[in-house]
Every structure is written in structure tokens, then in C-alpha cells.
Design a protein around this motif. Sequence first.
Motif, mmCIF file in Angstrom:
data_model
loop_
_atom_site.group_PDB
_atom_site.id
_atom_site.type_symbol
_atom_site.label_atom_id
_atom_site.label_comp_id
_atom_site.label_asym_id
_atom_site.label_seq_id
_atom_site.Cartn_x
_atom_site.Cartn_y
_atom_site.Cartn_z
ATOM 1 N N VAL E 6 39.010 84.956 26.690
ATOM 2 C CA VAL E 6 37.841 85.316 27.512
ATOM 3 C C VAL E 6 38.283 86.353 28.549
ATOM 4 C CG1 VAL E 6 35.996 84.514 29.036
ATOM 5 C CG2 VAL E 6 36.907 82.974 27.249
ATOM 6 N N LYS E 7 37.814 87.578 28.354
ATOM 7 C CA LYS E 7 38.120 88.653 29.324
ATOM 8 C C LYS E 7 36.953 88.737 30.292
ATOM 9 C CE LYS E 7 41.142 92.089 27.242
ATOM 10 N NZ LYS E 7 41.352 93.509 26.937
ATOM 11 N N MET E 8 37.241 88.601 31.581
ATOM 12 C CA MET E 8 36.159 88.695 32.555
ATOM 13 C C MET E 8 36.681 89.265 33.867
ATOM 14 S SD MET E 8 35.538 84.652 33.341
ATOM 15 C CE MET E 8 36.817 83.604 34.067
ATOM 16 N N GLU E 15 37.310 76.107 39.857
ATOM 17 C CA GLU E 15 36.362 75.158 39.267
ATOM 18 C C GLU E 15 35.629 75.793 38.082
ATOM 19 O OE1 GLU E 15 36.194 72.170 40.014
ATOM 20 O OE2 GLU E 15 34.338 71.469 39.074
ATOM 21 N N GLN E 16 35.172 77.012 38.270
ATOM 22 C CA GLN E 16 34.463 77.707 37.187
ATOM 23 C C GLN E 16 35.383 77.876 35.970
ATOM 24 O OE1 GLN E 16 33.058 81.202 39.573
ATOM 25 N NE2 GLN E 16 31.031 80.746 38.696
ATOM 26 N N LYS E 17 36.644 78.193 36.244
ATOM 27 C CA LYS E 17 37.584 78.405 35.134
ATOM 28 C C LYS E 17 37.855 77.090 34.391
ATOM 29 C CE LYS E 17 39.944 82.231 37.481
ATOM 30 N NZ LYS E 17 41.211 82.664 38.119
ATOM 31 N N ARG E 18 37.961 75.994 35.170
ATOM 32 C CA ARG E 18 38.194 74.671 34.548
ATOM 33 C C ARG E 18 37.031 74.334 33.600
ATOM 34 N NH1 ARG E 18 38.759 71.932 38.934
ATOM 35 N NH2 ARG E 18 41.033 72.205 38.924
ATOM 36 N N ASN E 19 35.810 74.547 34.111
ATOM 37 C CA ASN E 19 34.617 74.239 33.297
ATOM 38 C C ASN E 19 34.506 75.183 32.104
ATOM 39 O OD1 ASN E 19 33.968 72.218 35.114
ATOM 40 N ND2 ASN E 19 32.675 73.582 36.364
ATOM 41 N N ILE E 43 42.271 82.877 29.476
ATOM 42 C CA ILE E 43 41.452 83.694 30.375
ATOM 43 C C ILE E 43 42.251 84.954 30.742
ATOM 44 C CG2 ILE E 43 40.473 83.838 32.700
ATOM 45 C CD1 ILE E 43 39.962 80.788 32.515
ATOM 46 N N GLU E 44 41.606 86.103 30.590
ATOM 47 C CA GLU E 44 42.242 87.355 31.032
ATOM 48 C C GLU E 44 41.316 88.006 32.073
ATOM 49 O OE1 GLU E 44 43.378 90.026 27.905
ATOM 50 O OE2 GLU E 44 44.541 88.487 26.848
ATOM 51 N N GLU E 45 41.796 88.077 33.292
ATOM 52 C CA GLU E 45 40.975 88.646 34.353
ATOM 53 C C GLU E 45 41.166 90.156 34.445
ATOM 54 O OE1 GLU E 45 42.059 86.215 37.792
ATOM 55 O OE2 GLU E 45 40.008 85.409 37.724
ATOM 56 N N ASP F 49 46.963 78.506 35.003
ATOM 57 C CA ASP F 49 45.539 78.202 35.225
ATOM 58 C C ASP F 49 44.643 79.084 34.352
ATOM 59 O OD1 ASP F 49 46.252 80.526 36.610
ATOM 60 O OD2 ASP F 49 44.757 80.215 38.187
ATOM 61 N N HIS F 50 45.294 79.874 33.480
ATOM 62 C CA HIS F 50 44.532 80.741 32.562
ATOM 63 C C HIS F 50 44.825 80.412 31.102
ATOM 64 C CE1 HIS F 50 43.693 84.222 35.616
ATOM 65 N NE2 HIS F 50 43.068 83.112 35.908
ATOM 66 N N TYR F 51 45.517 79.299 30.863
ATOM 67 C CA TYR F 51 45.892 78.947 29.485
ATOM 68 C C TYR F 51 45.563 77.482 29.229
ATOM 69 C CZ TYR F 51 48.568 78.444 25.214
ATOM 70 O OH TYR F 51 48.924 78.208 23.912
ATOM 71 N N ALA F 52 44.716 77.222 28.235
ATOM 72 C CA ALA F 52 44.256 75.844 27.996
ATOM 73 C C ALA F 52 44.438 75.462 26.530
ATOM 74 C CB ALA F 52 42.778 75.726 28.359
#
Lengths: 62, 62, 62, 62, 62, 62
Positions: E6-8, E15-19, E43-45, F49-52
Amino acid sequence: MPLVTVKMLEGRTDEQKRNLVEKVTEAVKETTGAAEEKIIVMIEEMRKDHYAVAGKRISDTE
Amino acid sequence: MPLVTVKMLEGRTDEQKRNLVEKVTEAVKETTGAAEEKIIVMIEEMRKDHYAVAGKRISDTE
Amino acid sequence: MPLVTVKMLEGRTDEQKRNLVEKVTEAVKETTGAAEEKIIVMIEEMRKDHYAVAGKRISDTE
Amino acid sequence: MPLVTVKMLEGRTDEQKRNLVEKVTEAVKETTGAAEEKIIVMIEEMRKDHYAVAGKRISDTE
Amino acid sequence: MPLVTVKMLEGRTDEQKRNLVEKVTEAVKETTGAAEEKIIVMIEEMRKDHYAVAGKRISDTE
Amino acid sequence: MPLVTVKMLEGRTDEQKRNLVEKVTEAVKETTGAAEEKIIVMIEEMRKDHYAVAGKRISDTE
């Protein structure tokens, strides 16, 4: 993790691909200490008409 | 470096792809000062049933 | 679409990056016919200790 | 943005892919607050002979 | 597999990232039948000065 | 080409990274026959915190 992606031109044999993922996994395990079962290796093949260096596609330079 | 990846829907002609890699390489060279022979451009084509905007695939909206 | 990713070493100025996304967008629009507002360009900067050619990282060759 | 890429093995049905992009878009919208029309989801299918875990390709373990 | 990226843009809360990773994993599991423990979400910011639409970076349009 | 990307969690030492790119390059050269000077290896570090996996981020499971 680690996740390894190998992008290369089309054309390698199945044998080469088998050896590639094996040897790359070994290299990653040996140098990072990652557990072997966690190491993922993905091959992405590229077409010669989709890969360009210095503005020229391989397909246009052969 | 730089490495440029262009993801786009299937359907462009070979001529369009040839011009695309040439013009993108020029743009990168001109604005970053990178040496032309170091600039790699890769095209990744996407299928319409594998690309979605707002939850709908292009293949489901045509 | 198209989605363009430009991977390059750290160190370019903000001005260079501004020009880069502008010129690359123009190049893509001109050669693929894609609508300008659909063209996304993303810059990914690489550290010299994370980029290697021929087994040597840039950071280890300077 | 956000741009979501889902890499998975070949073999899912068209129906599964339709549901996948819809549900993933919903999940992203609900948790990040991104506008639905800005959310792009791309599916990348992998071949079993191009995907390896622990040094073995799926195609070599079946 | 599946591997989801997910690139954002930067700026979401922890919290948003956890969900986000939880809900995206559920969506993938529900629609593809993949086993939960095999689903990876990354997640890739992206920085606003590294993300451009229609030739303009977000940082240059605010 | 080949272009190799190694995605792994933050935390490896500079020495580990030096060895990683060297050994991976050797593995690719040995198994694909690619010329060493053409092989590019890129390291991409991921935050916990970016890897799940299975819907839980590493940062939320420690």
C-alpha cells in the motif's frame, strides 16, 4: 522477510531459475541471518521490447 | 541509475513504446543530469482485469 | 494510469525534482496519448549504501 | 493515492479478482479516509516457477 | 503470498495503519481464500515532494 | 540487468549489507550468466510498523 525480487530479461532455462532462487536464498541467509523459511524470492521476466538503456530498447538494438 | 518504471494498460503500439522510452530518457537526462547510458526505462503493461480505480476494474466498466 | 516510478540516488535539488516530474509527464503524454491528469509520477530516492553495481555499493566505491 | 498492489499466484477466478479489488478498496477507504475515486488497486499474478520460499520454487515442491 | 503493498502519502496515524493492515488482510483472505498467516501487507509512505499528478507535485500545489 | 531488490526489516549492520550485495551478485552471476557489471542490487529497508503478517504489524507483536 526478506523479500527478494529478481528482474531479468526473458530467456533463462528452468534449470537456471531453479539454481538462481536457491543460490540467492543461500546468499541472503548467510549474510543477513534471516531464517531460510522466511526468505521469499520472486523472478520477474522482462521482454526485450519493454527494457531500454540510454533511450534504446534491447529489441531495437539487436 | 536512474531506473524508471512505466506501468500502463496494454494496447500501445511498438512505435509508441519506442518513442516513450526515448522521450522519458531525454526528460530524465535533461532534468537530473544523469548520464544517458546509465538511465534504464522499463515498461510494465497491465491487463484491464488487473487494474481498478474506485473499486471497479477497467474490464468491468467498459 | 500511466504510473511512473523514478528510482534515483539521493542528492537532487527540489528544483530538479520539480522539473523531472513535469518533463517526464510531458514525455508520457506526448508518446502514449494518456490524459495528463491521469499520469502519476513518483520519485523514490536511494541511499548510496543501499545501491550496488557489480557487487559493490556506491558508498563503498567513493 | 493510495496505490495498492496485490501480488499473488496465478489461478484465481475473475469473480475472485472482482471481489478482491472491491473489498480491498473498501478496507483502504474505511481505514485511511482516502476518497474512493483516488484508490487504485493493481493485481500482479505470479507463476509458480517464478515464486520461491526457503530456496524452493512452488513448481518444484508440488 | 499474497503480498500486498500500500503506497500512500505520509501523515496517517499509527492507529490508522494498524487498522489498514488488519482490514486489508481480511479483505484478501475473504476474497482469495489465502491462508491468513501467508498474507503479507507492506506500507510504503510517500513524501508530498515525491508524488506528482498531471506533472505537478502535491508539495507544489498546496 | 538483472536488477535485484532486497526488501528487509531495518536493523542490519553496514557490514551485513556489504556482504549481502556481494554474495547476491555472485549468486546471480553464477546461475544466470549475467555479466557482473550489469548486475544491480538495491536494498529497501522496511520499518516494523509498516510490515504485517496475518494482519498484525511486527511493531504490534513485539
